[in-house]
Write an enzyme that holds these catalytic residues in place. Structure first.
Site, PDB file in Angstrom:
ATOM      1  N   LEU A  18       0.730  -1.299  -0.098  1.00 53.33           N
ATOM      2  CA  LEU A  18       0.083   0.130   0.070  1.00 53.33           C
ATOM      3  C   LEU A  18       1.047   1.351  -0.011  1.00 53.33           C
ATOM      4  O   LEU A  18       0.569   2.217  -0.724  1.00 53.33           O
ATOM      5  CB  LEU A  18      -0.908  -0.054   1.265  1.00 53.33           C
ATOM      6  CG  LEU A  18      -2.073   1.194   1.209  1.00 53.33           C
ATOM      7  CD1 LEU A  18      -2.822   1.216  -0.036  1.00 53.33           C
ATOM      8  CD2 LEU A  18      -2.561   1.187   2.650  1.00 53.33           C
ATOM      9  N   GLY A 441      22.296  17.977  15.443  1.00 52.81           N
ATOM     10  CA  GLY A 441      22.942  16.553  15.297  1.00 52.81           C
ATOM     11  C   GLY A 441      23.230  16.378  13.888  1.00 52.81           C
ATOM     12  O   GLY A 441      24.605  16.457  13.440  1.00 52.81           O
ATOM     13  N   TRP A 570      10.880   3.691  21.151  1.00 57.02           N
ATOM     14  CA  TRP A 570      10.717   3.238  19.632  1.00 57.02           C
ATOM     15  C   TRP A 570      11.037   2.052  19.464  1.00 57.02           C
ATOM     16  O   TRP A 570      11.537   1.685  18.305  1.00 57.02           O
ATOM     17  CB  TRP A 570      11.670   4.269  19.076  1.00 57.02           C
ATOM     18  CG  TRP A 570      11.032   5.821  18.832  1.00 57.02           C
ATOM     19  CD1 TRP A 570       9.308   6.020  19.087  1.00 57.02           C
ATOM     20  CD2 TRP A 570      11.464   7.024  18.425  1.00 57.02           C
ATOM     21  NE1 TRP A 570       9.310   7.344  18.729  1.00 57.02           N
ATOM     22  CE2 TRP A 570      10.409   7.977  18.484  1.00 57.02           C
ATOM     23  CE3 TRP A 570      12.883   7.473  18.223  1.00 57.02           C
ATOM     24  CZ2 TRP A 570      10.639   9.365  18.094  1.00 57.02           C
ATOM     25  CZ3 TRP A 570      12.927   8.786  17.472  1.00 57.02           C
ATOM     26  CH2 TRP A 570      11.916   9.620  17.626  1.00 57.02           C
ATOM     27  N   ASP A 608      19.830  12.674  23.114  1.00 52.34           N
ATOM     28  CA  ASP A 608      18.597  12.937  22.678  1.00 52.34           C
ATOM     29  C   ASP A 608      17.436  12.131  23.392  1.00 52.34           C
ATOM     30  O   ASP A 608      17.525  11.098  23.431  1.00 52.34           O
ATOM     31  CB  ASP A 608      18.527  12.725  21.174  1.00 52.34           C
ATOM     32  CG  ASP A 608      19.279  13.547  20.255  1.00 52.34           C
ATOM     33  OD1 ASP A 608      19.332  14.875  20.622  1.00 52.34           O
ATOM     34  OD2 ASP A 608      19.845  13.000  19.152  1.00 52.34           O
ATOM     35  N   HIS A 650      17.701  16.926  23.767  1.00 49.59           N
ATOM     36  CA  HIS A 650      17.136  17.565  22.635  1.00 49.59           C
ATOM     37  C   HIS A 650      15.700  16.681  22.815  1.00 49.59           C
ATOM     38  O   HIS A 650      15.717  15.609  22.865  1.00 49.59           O
ATOM     39  CB  HIS A 650      17.714  17.369  21.288  1.00 49.59           C
ATOM     40  CG  HIS A 650      16.826  17.851  20.373  1.00 49.59           C
ATOM     41  ND1 HIS A 650      16.286  18.842  20.140  1.00 49.59           N
ATOM     42  CD2 HIS A 650      16.200  16.787  19.419  1.00 49.59           C
ATOM     43  CE1 HIS A 650      15.283  18.925  19.033  1.00 49.59           C
ATOM     44  NE2 HIS A 650      15.359  17.824  18.670  1.00 49.59           N
ATOM     45  N   CYS A 652      12.033  17.244  20.360  1.00 44.83           N
ATOM     46  CA  CYS A 652      11.438  17.935  19.153  1.00 44.83           C
ATOM     47  C   CYS A 652      10.017  17.727  19.624  1.00 44.83           C
ATOM     48  O   CYS A 652       9.256  16.777  18.829  1.00 44.83           O
ATOM     49  CB  CYS A 652      11.904  17.444  17.801  1.00 44.83           C
ATOM     50  SG  CYS A 652      12.256  15.576  17.873  1.00 44.83           S
ATOM     51  N   GLU A 674      11.712  22.366  20.188  1.00 46.79           N
ATOM     52  CA  GLU A 674      11.176  23.014  19.026  1.00 46.79           C
ATOM     53  C   GLU A 674      10.381  23.839  19.305  1.00 46.79           C
ATOM     54  O   GLU A 674       9.464  23.801  20.279  1.00 46.79           O
ATOM     55  CB  GLU A 674      10.408  21.672  18.528  1.00 46.79           C
ATOM     56  CG  GLU A 674       9.642  22.258  17.326  1.00 46.79           C
ATOM     57  CD  GLU A 674       8.665  20.978  16.469  1.00 46.79           C
ATOM     58  OE1 GLU A 674       9.288  19.903  16.550  1.00 46.79           O
ATOM     59  OE2 GLU A 674       7.585  21.202  16.387  1.00 46.79           O
ATOM     60  N   HIS A 703      11.119  21.400   8.945  1.00 44.68           N
ATOM     61  CA  HIS A 703      10.407  20.530   8.182  1.00 44.68           C
ATOM     62  C   HIS A 703      10.303  21.394   6.860  1.00 44.68           C
ATOM     63  O   HIS A 703       9.789  20.737   5.852  1.00 44.68           O
ATOM     64  CB  HIS A 703       9.072  20.234   8.819  1.00 44.68           C
ATOM     65  CG  HIS A 703       9.342  19.403  10.144  1.00 44.68           C
ATOM     66  ND1 HIS A 703       9.653  18.086  10.201  1.00 44.68           N
ATOM     67  CD2 HIS A 703       9.077  19.807  11.593  1.00 44.68           C
ATOM     68  CE1 HIS A 703       9.681  17.655  11.408  1.00 44.68           C
ATOM     69  NE2 HIS A 703       9.401  18.585  12.312  1.00 44.68           N
ATOM     70  N   CYS A 735      15.190  21.090  14.908  1.00 45.30           N
ATOM     71  CA  CYS A 735      15.652  19.657  15.079  1.00 45.30           C
ATOM     72  C   CYS A 735      16.624  19.357  14.207  1.00 45.30           C
ATOM     73  O   CYS A 735      17.228  20.280  13.516  1.00 45.30           O
ATOM     74  CB  CYS A 735      14.271  18.850  14.776  1.00 45.30           C
ATOM     75  SG  CYS A 735      14.580  17.048  15.392  1.00 45.30           S
TER      76      CYS A 735
HETATM   77  N1  GLN Z   1      20.233  14.053  16.868  1.00 41.20           N
HETATM   78  C1  GLN Z   1      18.921  14.096  15.927  1.00 41.20           C
HETATM   79  C2  GLN Z   1      19.236  14.431  14.892  1.00 41.20           C
HETATM   80  O1  GLN Z   1      19.644  15.751  14.650  1.00 41.20           O
HETATM   81  C3  GLN Z   1      17.974  14.224  16.580  1.00 41.20           C
HETATM   82  C4  GLN Z   1      16.700  13.889  15.979  1.00 41.20           C
HETATM   83  C5  GLN Z   1      15.239  13.883  16.634  1.00 41.20           C
HETATM   84  O2  GLN Z   1      15.303  14.546  17.709  1.00 41.20           O
HETATM   85  N2  GLN Z   1      14.594  13.604  16.214  1.00 41.20           N
HETATM   86  O3  GLN Z   1      18.662  13.990  13.654  1.00 41.20           O
HETATM   87 ZN    ZN Z   2      14.368  16.672  17.119  1.00 38.80          ZN
END
Ligand code: GLN
Ligand code: ZN
Length: 763
Positions: A18, A441, A570, A608, A650, A652, A674, A703, A735
């Site tokens: 799909l 990063g 994850w 992160d 970090h 996001c 973010e 993005h 990010c």
């Molecule tokens: N260090 C990762 C990057 O810069 C962080 C990505 C994330 O927080 N989703 O890609």
């Molecule tokens: Zn991020």
């Protein structure tokens, strides 16, 4: 006789058919008819795969999202897409993905310029749905065409089908009132359309309809509990039998309410609400069907069939024909077929079950209960062998890891001194300017990087060749950052395919599937690594790369790691120990990496935690406990370093209000977040809390391909400085930059550095 059914099946296809069909269509490489045919073929295949069940689900297939399908069924489309010309499926994609006025098609002018619907997580899963939009003016009108057509398809195939829809209360609860009006005021009108829908299904000869109300496993205010009574009182006059489905957790105080709604049957998650089942048998009206979700629809482990039968047998005895069996929830959240796996470690594979195998397990349980265990003794014996082997496997149990976990003391999570003392030492060592600039990063994952990696994996590029290619990319990133005059550099993560998989591949206790894809949203899938055993780190994972990057520059190089909570959230995780224990194991392993980086002369280390918020339990009353161990795991990971070593983290996302205390408890010296799209307003949460450490509020949205101007960044940082003292502010993007092109990254960062310099000059 025991009735078996399933609540939903993964629709993406065992080989992501799909996904590929959708993306080909969206790129203009195939026709709408081709796409529709792929959908029909998948539905047919999936019904056939489930044909041993007494009831197969219909309406669980969606080209993009089942919630968006429901919005179309209810005629609840945002006003901005009302005037569409063309195929309804195109309009559907327009709501799902938005459409620019510049798109190259016939309707670009008249139907373009439409923003995508907002997306958010479906309960506590990693699936994202398109949020229904409401206003006081919302009017619902029935469009049953999709459901009726799929019902007819299923009938033509000769399967006994049960339409699946999202229930009215859940539908309202998970949507958003765009004008802040009271969503519940829409309920009477909504129920009218649900009644019409059930009537339309009854007219086709539908017997059972599954109505999903997972909102019942969350904390409900009295008005929402009351809405349930209203809703089902009205729907009870319909000619179909309703199977009310609840899943993803226990009912707690909604138990009595759910048990007594006037419906013919009730599905309960007997994995997550196991302890509630026996008590609620006494509560259940004597005519009602009880469907028990006894196979875990959220993980990939084989079910312990004998143990399940031991538990089920007396219940089956008591309920007899009124007992139905199913997976705990829709199988949407697991991959399709374990048999596709060719390279997965054989031992680990023998412990697993994907969607297809889970349905086989269900069948075995049903036969055992109705005909006796003798009738399926071979299946039970091989299942028992796998369960026992997994339990005792030395691959799962590592005594050294268990001992290390027992030795965790509160001191392990403590820095030598508090933030103020550390900050002074770090400032003396690092000599950074005010408003220091850095990035999160990753730098662009170019076509060359991807090519080198796939050649290396295919064996056509040697390890030396691969490493040389990655070093060349790192060199390029460092050179670019130096010429941009950034203050704290990164190596760029060229060697990382994915921020979790990269670490999972190097940790003991992780396995990887080839086709273990799970839909995340639309055509996007994730392939979570499988955490199966006690976690250990055989050797350093990132030190050589970071050290190499540091050797190229005299500026500080930031070491880059993924934190334990994010790795956990994850992954597919173990069901034989708590998430907290798995998380602490990960923490100890990543802690070793942190200490090795420090030993290698790296003075700034970022850990992160992009998915920390995602792990929040569905019920607010359980947040505290989760945050307690999640924060502790982060602290264990980070806090073994000397005062002079600066820890960054970090995250996001843009909601910190309700978790700010936990974020502060993490005590990272610097947090980057973010913020660009919220116009820095999200810093209010940090301001109100008097957040004590340094913050890098993202100054541009990674993005988007748009290049932020220097002036815009300066303005954003000025807003930030109204909320956080300037001495504690950093300047960075929202990010990582891995999805962008270098041609976008360079001008954006140039403006960002210029903005920081302008701010310093004016300070
Ligand atoms: N260090 C990762 C990057 O810069 C962080 C990505 C994330 O927080 N989703 O890609
Ligand atoms: Zn991020």
């Amino acid at each position: 006789m025991i009735t078996t059914h399933s609540l939903g099946f993964p629709r993406i296809g065992a080989k992501r058919e799909l996904k590929f069909a959708l993306e080909a269509y969206w790129k203009g490489q195939s026709s709408l008819d081709t796409l529709k045919q792929v959908g029909a073929d998948l539905r047919q295949q999936h019904w056939q795969l489930q044909s041993a069940l007494d009831w197969v689900p219909v309406g669980d297939f969606a080209f993009y999202d089942q919630v968006l399908d429901m919005s179309f069924t209810l005629g609840n489309l945002p006003a901005r897409v009302h005037d569409f010309h063309g195929d309804p499926l195109d309009n559907y994609f327009r709501v799902a993905r938005g459409r620019s006025a510049a798109s190259a098609d016939d309707h670009a002018q008249c139907c373009g310029g439409v923003a995508a619907g907002e997306m958010t997580k479906w309960f506590d899963t990693n699936y994202h749905y398109i949020v229904p939009e409401f206003t006081a003016e919302t009017r619902f009108t029935l469009d049953a065409s999709r459901l009726l057509a799929q019902w007819a398809e299923a009938k033509a195939l000769g399967v006994q089908a049960k339409p699946v829809i999202i229930g009215p209360v859940t539908y309202l609860a998970i949507g958003k009132a765009k004008d802040a009006s009271d969503k519940l005021a829409l309920l009477p009108q909504l129920l009218q359309v649900y009644s019409e829908l059930l009537e339309a299904l009854a007219a086709q000869g539908v017997e059972w309809v599954q109505i999903d109300e997972p909102i019942l496993v969350t904390e409900l205010e009295a008005t929402w509990q009351h809405a349930f009574n209203l809703a089902y009182q009205q729907l009870k006059s319909s000619r179909v039998k309703i199977l009310l489905a609840t899943y993803f957790g226990p009912l707690v105080d909604n138990q009595y309410l759910a048990a007594n709604l006037p419906v013919a049957g009730w599905h309960v998650d007997a994995i997550n609400a196991r302890h509630e089942i026996v008590p609620l048998l006494a509560m259940l009206p004597a005519h009602k069907v009880l469907s028990l979700g006894v196979i875990n629809g959220r993980n990939i482990w084989k079910t312990d069939l004998n143990a399940t039968l031991d538990w089920l047998a007396p219940i089956a005895e008591r309920l007899r024909d009124r007992l139905w069996l199913a997976p705990s929830c829709s199988l949407l959240h697991v991959p399709v077929d374990l048999e596709s796996e060719q390279t997965l470690d054989g031992e680990v594979k023998s412990w697993l079950a994907f969607a297809k195998q889970k349905l086989d397990e269900l069948q075995t349980l049903a036969v055992a209960l109705s005909q006796g265990r003798e009738a399926v003794k071979d299946q039970l014996a091989s299942n028992q062998a796998a369960i026992t082997a997994r339990r005792h496997s030395p691959r799962v149990n590592n005594p050294a890891v268990k001992t290390a976990l027992e030795k965790i003391t509160p001191q392990l999570g403590e820095r030598q001194h508090g933030y103020a003392a550390r900050a002074a030492k770090q400032a003396a060592l690092l000599q950074l300017p005010k408003y220091p600039t850095t990035t999160i990063g990753s730098f662009p994952q170019t076509a060359e990087i991807r090519q080198a990696r796939s050649q290396f994996k295919a064996g056509t590029l040697s390890i030396d060749g691969y490493q040389a290619a990655m070093k060349a990319e790192i060199t390029r990133s460092v050179r670019e950052q130096e010429s941009l005059d950034l203050d704290v550099l990164v190596h760029g993560e060229a060697e990382r395919n994915d921020m979790v998989e990269y670490f999972g591949e190097q940790l003991e206790g992780y396995a990887f599937s080839q086709f273990g894809w799970v839909q995340s949203y639309g055509s996007r899938c994730v392939k979570p690594p499988i955490l199966f055993g006690d976690i250990s780190r055989p050797k350093a994972m990132t030190v050589a790369w970071i050290q190499y990057a540091q050797s190229l520059t005299s500026k500080p190089m930031k070491g880059m790691l993924t934190g334990p909570v994010t790795i956990l959230n994850w992954s597919f995780v173990r069901d034989d120990q708590t998430r907290a224990v798995s998380c602490y194991q990960l923490a100890l392993a990543i802690r070793e990496e942190v200490l090795d980086l420090e030993k290698a002369g790296i003075h700034i280390i970022q850990i992160d935690e992009a998915a920390l918020r995602e792990g929040l339990p569905l019920r607010k009353s359980e947040w505290k406990q989760y945050l307690q161990w999640a924060v502790e795991a982060f602290r264990i990971t980070a806090n073994g370093v000397a005062d002079e070593t600066q820890i960054h983290t970090h995250m996001c996302y843009s909601e910190f209000n309700d978790i700010i205390a936990a974020i502060a408890d993490m005590d990272a010296d610097v947090i980057t977040i973010e913020t660009s799209r919220s116009d820095m307003e999200l810093l209010d949460a940090f301001d109100d809390f008097n957040y004590p450490n340094e913050i890098g509020p993202g100054v541009y949205d990674i993005h988007s391909p748009n290049i932020p101007t220097e002036q815009h960044i300066v303005q954003l940082m000025q807003k930030a400085a109204e909320r956080v003292p300037a001495e504690r502010l950093w300047v960075n993007p929202d990010c990582g930059l891995k999805t962008r092109q270098w041609s976008e990254v360079i001008p954006a960062l140039r403006n960002m550095v210029a903005a920081a310099k302008a701010l310093r000059a004016n300070a």
